[in-house]
Design a protein around this motif. Sequence first.
Motif, PDB file in Angstrom:
ATOM      1  N   VAL A  30       0.855  -1.189   0.000  1.00 26.82           N
ATOM      2  CA  VAL A  30       0.000   0.000   0.000  1.00 26.82           C
ATOM      3  C   VAL A  30       0.888   1.235   0.000  1.00 26.82           C
ATOM      4  CG1 VAL A  30      -1.769   1.275   1.266  1.00 26.82           C
ATOM      5  CG2 VAL A  30      -1.832  -1.223   1.235  1.00 26.82           C
ATOM      6  N   ILE A  31       0.625   2.123  -0.938  1.00 26.91           N
ATOM      7  CA  ILE A  31       1.421   3.349  -1.060  1.00 26.91           C
ATOM      8  C   ILE A  31       0.652   4.503  -0.439  1.00 26.91           C
ATOM      9  CG2 ILE A  31       2.494   4.964  -2.672  1.00 26.91           C
ATOM     10  CD1 ILE A  31       2.717   2.679  -4.649  1.00 26.91           C
ATOM     11  N   LYS A  32       1.331   5.248   0.409  1.00 24.33           N
ATOM     12  CA  LYS A  32       0.710   6.408   1.058  1.00 24.33           C
ATOM     13  C   LYS A  32       1.036   7.661   0.241  1.00 24.33           C
ATOM     14  CE  LYS A  32       2.763   5.069   4.813  1.00 24.33           C
ATOM     15  NZ  LYS A  32       3.308   4.985   6.182  1.00 24.33           N
ATOM     16  N   VAL A  33      -0.010   8.312  -0.266  1.00 21.12           N
ATOM     17  CA  VAL A  33       0.173   9.486  -1.126  1.00 21.12           C
ATOM     18  C   VAL A  33      -0.703  10.623  -0.615  1.00 21.12           C
ATOM     19  CG1 VAL A  33      -0.045  10.392  -3.468  1.00 21.12           C
ATOM     20  CG2 VAL A  33       0.635   8.025  -3.117  1.00 21.12           C
ATOM     21  N   SER A  34      -0.147  11.811  -0.588  1.00 17.03           N
ATOM     22  CA  SER A  34      -0.910  12.986  -0.190  1.00 17.03           C
ATOM     23  C   SER A  34      -1.052  13.922  -1.383  1.00 17.03           C
ATOM     24  CB  SER A  34      -0.211  13.720   0.960  1.00 17.03           C
ATOM     25  OG  SER A  34      -0.854  14.962   1.194  1.00 17.03           O
ATOM     26  N   GLY A  35      -2.298  14.171  -1.772  1.00 14.25           N
ATOM     27  CA  GLY A  35      -2.540  15.128  -2.844  1.00 14.25           C
ATOM     28  C   GLY A  35      -2.312  16.556  -2.391  1.00 14.25           C
ATOM     29  N   ARG A  36      -2.395  16.772  -1.092  1.00 15.86           N
ATOM     30  CA  ARG A  36      -2.239  18.128  -0.546  1.00 15.86           C
ATOM     31  C   ARG A  36      -0.767  18.518  -0.457  1.00 15.86           C
ATOM     32  NH1 ARG A  36      -1.576  19.860   4.527  1.00 15.86           N
ATOM     33  NH2 ARG A  36      -2.075  17.826   5.404  1.00 15.86           N
ATOM     34  N   GLY A  38       1.874  16.440  -1.602  1.00 20.06           N
ATOM     35  CA  GLY A  38       2.686  15.849  -2.662  1.00 20.06           C
ATOM     36  C   GLY A  38       3.559  14.707  -2.183  1.00 20.06           C
ATOM     37  N   GLU A  39       3.474  14.391  -0.909  1.00 21.27           N
ATOM     38  CA  GLU A  39       4.275  13.303  -0.359  1.00 21.27           C
ATOM     39  C   GLU A  39       3.870  11.968  -0.988  1.00 21.27           C
ATOM     40  OE1 GLU A  39       5.030  11.102   3.939  1.00 21.27           O
ATOM     41  OE2 GLU A  39       4.070  13.062   3.889  1.00 21.27           O
ATOM     42  N   GLY A  40       4.845  11.192  -1.395  1.00 20.74           N
ATOM     43  CA  GLY A  40       4.587   9.866  -1.949  1.00 20.74           C
ATOM     44  C   GLY A  40       4.309   9.842  -3.444  1.00 20.74           C
TER      45      GLY A  40
END
Length: 200
Positions: A30-36, A38-40
């Motif tokens: 599972v990849i943790k990505v933040s649209g806010r 940009g992390e990940g």
Amino acid sequence: MILIPKRSDKAVEETILEVAELLDIDPDDVIKVSGRTGEGVNELLEKIIEQVPAPKKEFQSEKDFRSLVFDFKYDDHKGVVVYVRVLDGQAKRNDKLSFMISGKLFTAIEVGTFSPSEKPAESLGAGEIGYIVTGIKEPGIASVGDTLAFEKGSRELLVGYRSVPPVVWASVFPESQDDFTILKQALDRLKMSDSSLSYE
């Protein structure tokens, strides 16, 4: 590969475990990505490149061109604009193309991609998704699931879409019998921009 929106660390870990259990996958996938923040994002793009295979050509010759129509719209000035996924070869402006189901021939007025709005390009090649301006201004020619090909290229239809059976029926009548022609013209025009409409 699953994307989890960034929240508190505890909530993220709980969500990862729930998703991993639900889909029977390893929590490490599972990849943790933040649209806010940009992390990940970089890790996500690397995983997409690594895990999603590149489109494959069926024909090695550039003399063949086939693309699958997945949607279309009608433009008053350009006529029918088809949205396509190109599987083989490439098409350019002024190429002679045909709808394989309806048999209609036309010359491509413009080809291009989306970024996110329509952006004209020199050509549209295998693996790309884009649009082709046909100049056609008559109904019943373009249909979702049709194959666009060179006029004298491969005649094998692509598979991937099928006609959707209607689920809503309606009877429509004009107030005056003299208006049947106007009603038919209106339905023809609507059909050119709405592939889900069928009428008799």
